[in-house]
Motif scaffolding. Sequence first.
Motif, PDB file in Angstrom:
ATOM      1  N   ARG A  16      49.665  12.597 151.109  1.00 14.47           N
ATOM      2  CA  ARG A  16      50.532  11.447 151.358  1.00 14.47           C
ATOM      3  C   ARG A  16      49.748  10.338 152.059  1.00 14.47           C
ATOM      4  N   GLU A  17      48.910  10.685 153.013  1.00 15.10           N
ATOM      5  CA  GLU A  17      48.112   9.691 153.731  1.00 15.10           C
ATOM      6  C   GLU A  17      47.108   9.032 152.784  1.00 15.10           C
ATOM      7  N   GLU A  18      46.490   9.806 151.895  1.00 15.57           N
ATOM      8  CA  GLU A  18      45.557   9.247 150.919  1.00 15.57           C
ATOM      9  C   GLU A  18      46.265   8.263 149.984  1.00 15.57           C
ATOM     10  N   MET A  19      47.438   8.650 149.523  1.00 10.63           N
ATOM     11  CA  MET A  19      48.205   7.776 148.628  1.00 10.63           C
ATOM     12  C   MET A  19      48.619   6.493 149.337  1.00 10.63           C
ATOM     13  N   THR A  20      48.996   6.603 150.594  1.00  3.58           N
ATOM     14  CA  THR A  20      49.385   5.422 151.368  1.00  3.58           C
ATOM     15  C   THR A  20      48.187   4.496 151.528  1.00  3.58           C
ATOM     16  N   ASN A  21      47.028   5.051 151.858  1.00  5.41           N
ATOM     17  CA  ASN A  21      45.817   4.227 151.990  1.00  5.41           C
ATOM     18  C   ASN A  21      45.456   3.556 150.664  1.00  5.41           C
ATOM     19  N   GLU A  22      45.562   4.311 149.584  1.00  2.63           N
ATOM     20  CA  GLU A  22      45.262   3.745 148.262  1.00  2.63           C
ATOM     21  C   GLU A  22      46.250   2.628 147.925  1.00  2.63           C
ATOM     22  N   LEU A  23      47.500   2.821 148.258  1.00  6.74           N
ATOM     23  CA  LEU A  23      48.528   1.803 148.018  1.00  6.74           C
ATOM     24  C   LEU A  23      48.217   0.533 148.804  1.00  6.74           C
ATOM     25  N   GLU A  29      43.980  -5.804 147.089  1.00  7.93           N
ATOM     26  CA  GLU A  29      43.266  -6.279 145.905  1.00  7.93           C
ATOM     27  C   GLU A  29      44.139  -7.227 145.090  1.00  7.93           C
ATOM     28  N   ILE A  30      45.417  -6.878 144.963  1.00  6.60           N
ATOM     29  CA  ILE A  30      46.346  -7.743 144.230  1.00  6.60           C
ATOM     30  C   ILE A  30      46.448  -9.101 144.911  1.00  6.60           C
ATOM     31  N   ALA A  31      46.550  -9.113 146.230  1.00  3.69           N
ATOM     32  CA  ALA A  31      46.624 -10.378 146.977  1.00  3.69           C
ATOM     33  C   ALA A  31      45.348 -11.185 146.771  1.00  3.69           C
ATOM     34  N   THR A  32      44.200 -10.516 146.806  1.00  2.00           N
ATOM     35  CA  THR A  32      42.916 -11.197 146.594  1.00  2.00           C
ATOM     36  C   THR A  32      42.855 -11.783 145.182  1.00  2.00           C
ATOM     37  N   LEU A  33      43.258 -10.992 144.208  1.00  4.21           N
ATOM     38  CA  LEU A  33      43.247 -11.472 142.818  1.00  4.21           C
ATOM     39  C   LEU A  33      44.179 -12.669 142.628  1.00  4.21           C
ATOM     40  N   ARG A  34      45.315 -12.656 143.305  1.00  2.00           N
ATOM     41  CA  ARG A  34      46.231 -13.803 143.226  1.00  2.00           C
ATOM     42  C   ARG A  34      45.573 -15.054 143.797  1.00  2.00           C
ATOM     43  N   GLN A  35      44.854 -14.890 144.908  1.00  5.06           N
ATOM     44  CA  GLN A  35      44.162 -16.035 145.518  1.00  5.06           C
ATOM     45  C   GLN A  35      43.068 -16.554 144.586  1.00  5.06           C
ATOM     46  N   VAL A  36      42.318 -15.641 143.974  1.00  7.64           N
ATOM     47  CA  VAL A  36      41.260 -16.049 143.044  1.00  7.64           C
ATOM     48  C   VAL A  36      41.876 -16.759 141.847  1.00  7.64           C
ATOM     49  N   LEU A  37      42.968 -16.201 141.307  1.00  7.86           N
ATOM     50  CA  LEU A  37      43.645 -16.820 140.165  1.00  7.86           C
ATOM     51  C   LEU A  37      44.148 -18.219 140.530  1.00  7.86           C
ATOM     52  N   ALA A  38      44.762 -18.366 141.694  1.00  7.06           N
ATOM     53  CA  ALA A  38      45.252 -19.677 142.130  1.00  7.06           C
ATOM     54  C   ALA A  38      44.099 -20.660 142.254  1.00  7.06           C
ATOM     55  N   SER A  39      42.982 -20.217 142.775  1.00  8.73           N
ATOM     56  CA  SER A  39      41.798 -21.072 142.909  1.00  8.73           C
ATOM     57  C   SER A  39      41.289 -21.500 141.533  1.00  8.73           C
TER      58      SER A  39
END
Length: 186
Positions: A16-23, A29-39
């Motif tokens: 459960r802890e591994e899955m939470t960390n992966e999540l 990463e999704i937030a970073t990709l959104r920032q890159v896409l917006a740029s």
Amino acid sequence: MVSEVDLNNSVTDEEREEMTNELIKLEEEIATLRQVLASKEKRHSDLKQKLGITPLSELRQNFTRSWNDMQSSTVYKKTSETLSTAGQKTSAAFNNLGTAITRKFGDMRSNSIGYSIRHSMSMPAMRNSPSFKSFEEKVETTVSTIKSKVSPGAGGNFEEVLSSAANASSQDTPTNNLSEAGERPC
């Protein structure tokens, strides 16, 4: 609901802890990709603006490209050729009809022996004359033949329409009864 219970019971605390960390990492990463896409979208917009590409010009370009693609399609070419041929044949049919009408009026004029149609007989009398009735019937027959053969549900082809129109215009016209002395006032 049963699957949630089964899932919770089969996962250990460590998993459960591994899955939470992966999540958490995936969300970052999704937030970073959104920032890159917006740029990149901003850069894209800036470049378009500098090049003078407006939404209207893009729309026009897309429309032109689509129009050219459609015109190069086989279906468009076949339809265009068919309509062109039909237009030429229709024009020929109306030309034949016009020739027949001109010939008929010429016959009527030559039989009036110097009198114009206006002076030779009144319009109602002319309309009731056998010559006019015969001419009127031929025109009605030709028009109804064309309509029935050209209509989509009729199944006839345009060649038949043209031949019937040509035959109707080339048939001998009945003798004109305008030359009778009783019909022509002096």
